[in-house]
Motif scaffolding. Structure first.
Motif, PDB file in Angstrom:
ATOM      1  N   CYS A   1       0.816  -1.220   0.000  1.00  0.00           N
ATOM      2  CA  CYS A   1       0.000   0.000   0.000  1.00  0.00           C
ATOM      3  C   CYS A   1       0.850   1.269   0.000  1.00  0.00           C
ATOM      4  N   ARG A   2       0.426   2.229  -0.797  1.00  0.00           N
ATOM      5  CA  ARG A   2       1.086   3.539  -0.821  1.00  0.00           C
ATOM      6  C   ARG A   2       0.756   4.321   0.444  1.00  0.00           C
ATOM      7  N   LEU A   3      -0.481   4.186   0.936  1.00  0.00           N
ATOM      8  CA  LEU A   3      -0.905   4.829   2.177  1.00  0.00           C
ATOM      9  C   LEU A   3      -1.079   3.769   3.252  1.00  0.00           C
ATOM     10  N   ARG A   4      -0.677   4.086   4.475  1.00  0.00           N
ATOM     11  CA  ARG A   4      -0.846   3.154   5.586  1.00  0.00           C
ATOM     12  C   ARG A   4      -2.046   3.520   6.464  1.00  0.00           C
ATOM     13  N   GLU A   5      -2.496   4.764   6.413  1.00  0.00           N
ATOM     14  CA  GLU A   5      -3.590   5.225   7.263  1.00  0.00           C
ATOM     15  C   GLU A   5      -4.934   5.040   6.551  1.00  0.00           C
ATOM     16  N   PHE A   6      -5.943   4.693   7.316  1.00  0.00           N
ATOM     17  CA  PHE A   6      -7.302   4.712   6.783  1.00  0.00           C
ATOM     18  C   PHE A   6      -8.225   5.270   7.864  1.00  0.00           C
ATOM     19  N   ILE A   7      -9.239   6.016   7.431  1.00  0.00           N
ATOM     20  CA  ILE A   7     -10.164   6.702   8.338  1.00  0.00           C
ATOM     21  C   ILE A   7     -11.530   6.034   8.237  1.00  0.00           C
ATOM     22  N   THR A   8     -12.092   5.690   9.398  1.00  0.00           N
ATOM     23  CA  THR A   8     -13.382   5.015   9.428  1.00  0.00           C
ATOM     24  C   THR A   8     -14.237   5.557  10.560  1.00  0.00           C
ATOM     25  N   THR A   9     -15.546   5.588  10.355  1.00  0.00           N
ATOM     26  CA  THR A   9     -16.432   6.101  11.393  1.00  0.00           C
ATOM     27  C   THR A   9     -16.407   5.231  12.641  1.00  0.00           C
ATOM     28  N   HIS A  10     -16.270   3.938  12.486  1.00  0.00           N
ATOM     29  CA  HIS A  10     -16.327   2.986  13.593  1.00  0.00           C
ATOM     30  C   HIS A  10     -14.930   2.384  13.774  1.00  0.00           C
ATOM     31  N   ALA A  11     -14.319   2.627  14.921  1.00  0.00           N
ATOM     32  CA  ALA A  11     -12.944   2.166  15.155  1.00  0.00           C
ATOM     33  C   ALA A  11     -12.930   0.683  15.514  1.00  0.00           C
ATOM     34  N   ALA A  12     -13.399  -0.139  14.578  1.00  0.00           N
ATOM     35  CA  ALA A  12     -13.517  -1.578  14.808  1.00  0.00           C
ATOM     36  C   ALA A  12     -12.356  -2.368  14.225  1.00  0.00           C
TER      37      ALA A  12
END
Length: 317
Positions: free
Chosen positions: A204-215
């Protein structure tokens, strides 16, 4: 009519169990079973999936959490409380659903599998713990600083599968070879899924992902990603303006392309943040239940869809 187990004392639960058992309402797992079949009660979908796959035709499996329902705040009907008492096996995760915890404790049923005893829960990350405390202000902290979403790491599902196999063999030795064979087949599929995740996400080029539910803490740690939760552990809580500003700043700094939301909760927060930043939105499913809107019809297919979503958003593969 539904009731919350938080309001029940031990005497009342006992009365409910006796009444519900005596009434024997139509449609219970016991009535649906064929002679010789076991009755398995699973707290919610991922454990139902494992139980159905491992038990095969030797059991009827019911879930306490209806499809499309949010499992975090589950309340139980008298019929469900009775089913916990009478089941040949109950599969749950202690500390995830308070109503189930209390009903199991009061049932006296010795045939229970607490998955937290075979997959210990990990502490929340510092950021997610902060979000959890904000969301739970003035409310009971049901998770006690631990992340319950172990099933989103396929390796943990292998461990749970093998624990279910072992318990079923103890209960029903006559079909031990079937349980072992079914578990072996599911283990192979889960390990194949794990390999797909490892191979794809390492590029992956990006390691971060943003999600509404921190599951997705277990998934992120397993595959070297970094989860940024908007709402923390509470999927339907409202993030503060300060938290929204933090998330927007993280998105800018790391050139995030997508804000993820889930199928069981409104996408409004994700859409608002994405709209402000000119980003995309997509589904990242915590697989707490399967509905008609799920991107797949079982755990394996929805996990594959999650991998596709992460691959696209983070420039992998």
């Amino acid at each position: 009519m539904k009731f919350s187990s938080r309001a029940l004392g031990g005497a009342l639960i006992g009365a409910v169990l006796l009444l519900a058992s005596a009434c024997a309402p139509a449609g219970t797992a016991a009535e649906e079973r064929q002679p010789g079949q076991l009755s398995i009660v699973a707290a919610f979908y991922p454990f139902q999936f494992v139980a159905e796959r491992v038990a095969g035709d030797h059991a009827v499996v019911t879930s306490l959490t209806a499809p499309g329902a949010e499992p975090h705040d589950l309340e139980l009907t008298p019929k469900q409380v009775a089913s916990i008492s009478s089941a040949d096996l109950v599969i749950y995760e202690k500390s995830f659903q308070a109503a189930v915890d209390e009903a199991v404790a009061q049932s006296g049923n010795p045939n229970v599998l607490d998955t937290a005893t075979v997959v210990p829960l990990s502490p929340l990350s510092e950021a997610d713990e902060h979000d959890h405390e904000q969301a739970a202000e003035g409310e009971e902290h049901e998770h006690s600083g631990l992340d319950p979403h172990v099933w989103l790491d396929p390796n943990n599902m292998v461990t749970i599968t093998n624990a279910v196999r072992d318990r079923l063999i103890q209960i029903d030795r006559a079909h031990a070879s079937d349980y072992s064979g079914n578990a072996r087949e599911l283990d192979g599929q889960l390990l194949s899924l794990d390999k797909q995740y490892r191979t794809t996400l390492q590029t992956c080029r990006l390691r971060e992902f943003i999600t509404t539910h921190a599951a997705f803490g277990y998934l992120a740690r397993r595959y070297g990603l970094e989860q940024v939760g908007i709402n923390g552990l509470s999927p339907d809580s409202e993030p503060s303006p300060a938290r929204i500003a933090e998330v927007q700043q993280i998105a800018r700094e790391h050139h995030v392309t997508t804000i993820f939301y889930e199928t069981l909760v409104s996408p409004a927060v994700a859409q608002s943040i994405a709209g402000d930043l000119g980003l995309k939105t997509d589904v990242l499913d915590p697989i707490e239940g399967i509905t008609d809107s799920s991107r797949g019809d079982d755990y394996l297919s929805v996990m594959a869809s999650n991998l596709t979503a992460l691959t696209t958003a983070n420039g992998c593969g």
